[in-house]
Design an enzyme around this catalytic site. Sequence first.
Site, mmCIF file in Angstrom:
data_model
loop_
_atom_site.group_PDB
_atom_site.id
_atom_site.type_symbol
_atom_site.label_atom_id
_atom_site.label_comp_id
_atom_site.label_asym_id
_atom_site.label_seq_id
_atom_site.Cartn_x
_atom_site.Cartn_y
_atom_site.Cartn_z
ATOM 1 N N THR A 185 -1.950 -10.742 -1.336
ATOM 2 C CA THR A 185 -1.051 -11.679 -0.667
ATOM 3 C C THR A 185 -1.198 -13.072 -1.252
ATOM 4 O O THR A 185 -0.495 -13.985 -0.851
ATOM 5 C CB THR A 185 -1.375 -11.734 0.845
ATOM 6 O OG1 THR A 185 -2.747 -12.116 1.016
ATOM 7 C CG2 THR A 185 -1.153 -10.376 1.491
ATOM 8 N N ARG A 244 6.314 -3.429 8.920
ATOM 9 C CA ARG A 244 5.164 -3.181 9.798
ATOM 10 C C ARG A 244 5.432 -3.726 11.200
ATOM 11 O O ARG A 244 5.129 -3.089 12.198
ATOM 12 C CB ARG A 244 3.903 -3.824 9.224
ATOM 13 C CG ARG A 244 2.647 -3.589 10.078
ATOM 14 C CD ARG A 244 1.443 -4.277 9.475
ATOM 15 N NE ARG A 244 1.108 -3.716 8.170
ATOM 16 C CZ ARG A 244 0.272 -4.296 7.306
ATOM 17 N NH1 ARG A 244 -0.278 -5.465 7.598
ATOM 18 N NH2 ARG A 244 0.008 -3.719 6.150
ATOM 19 N N ASP A 284 -6.851 -3.031 -3.003
ATOM 20 C CA ASP A 284 -6.221 -3.997 -2.114
ATOM 21 C C ASP A 284 -7.009 -5.308 -2.124
ATOM 22 O O ASP A 284 -8.210 -5.310 -2.414
ATOM 23 C CB ASP A 284 -6.176 -3.430 -0.694
ATOM 24 C CG ASP A 284 -5.152 -4.146 0.175
ATOM 25 O OD1 ASP A 284 -4.345 -4.927 -0.365
ATOM 26 O OD2 ASP A 284 -5.154 -3.908 1.397
ATOM 27 N N THR A 326 0.831 -1.209 0.000
ATOM 28 C CA THR A 326 0.000 0.000 0.000
ATOM 29 C C THR A 326 0.863 1.255 0.000
ATOM 30 O O THR A 326 0.583 2.228 -0.712
ATOM 31 C CB THR A 326 -0.930 0.002 1.229
ATOM 32 O OG1 THR A 326 -1.744 -1.168 1.210
ATOM 33 C CG2 THR A 326 -1.814 1.240 1.227
#
Length: 345
Positions: free
Chosen positions: A168, A227, A119, A75
């Site tokens: 993913t 992350r 997404d 993203t």
Amino acid sequence: MNRGKEKLPGEWGITSPEPREEDERDLSLRPQSLREFLGQREMKENLSVFISAARERNESLDHLFLTGPPGLGKTTLAQVVARELGVDFKVTSAPALDKPKDLAGILTTVAEKTVFFIDEIHRLKPAIEEMLYIAMEDYELDWIIGQGPSARTIRIPIQPFTLVGATTKAGNVSSPLISRFGISCRFGFYKKEDMEAIVRRSAGILQTSLEDDAAALLAASSRGTPRVANRLLRRMRDFAQVLGNGKISAAIVSQGLERLEIDGLGLERHDREILRIIIERYNGGPVGAETLAISVGETVDTLEDYYEPYLIQAGLLQRTPRGRIVTGLAYTHLRLNRPGNELPL
């Protein structure tokens, strides 16, 4: 209720997911340019060439397909691409697109060269995916007016745009859709030196003092995922503030990781439980994904998408045609004996 009144495509607004609290906190740590985007060097260098070429030709960038495990920056990279191109950025997720008119409402209102990010693109509904084919290739939409025998199809022109699809699960995206993306980028787990640079950059943004040894320890415990690194850095800042003098040292990181039940490889308690269950209940494997998921109390998707990629990348787990098998390194890491051996290999 006006059930019989259909809205025209242009009347529909942009569909965007509500930002989560964690996302809002992470916004300040997100890179704003390709120069600030650390790691993934080869992919970033190629993308820089494509962006420069599109800007020189005054064209929209070719459609971009991003794939890889969660938390690696898909993203963020989509946002960076829009900034590098100097164009608008619109975002949604595949589950939010319920009907074709939702997609039509977005595409008929975007400005020229807009970067449109979807997404979880592997979750698109077939009808929406088919509408997207024509939009990506011809910059037009097929729209049906009327019902029954009087129904007719018209083509609505839209502005040239760049679709950025992220997933993913690249294997769950249909071949016709993948073939329409001109640029494909696959994210891999970040190298340790890149993770250290990311941790130091984030610490600087958070105005937190971070020792070199502490940065190295955090990087090694972050699963190769920015992350995770940023989340751990925030927690170590808390520990340093309450239990120390505000400076994140190696001692503070070690203490914090122990309290969070995270080991030196970045494995959390549940990761270790997965490995132990395979060893203790199934003699180290092989064991099927569904059986293992039931044993650990997770869904198959969670097991395959979140836990297994890093365990495999770290050399602790193997996928075979017969099922999952733990490696000798897993026995060593957990300090367990392999069957028939007195000491772990």
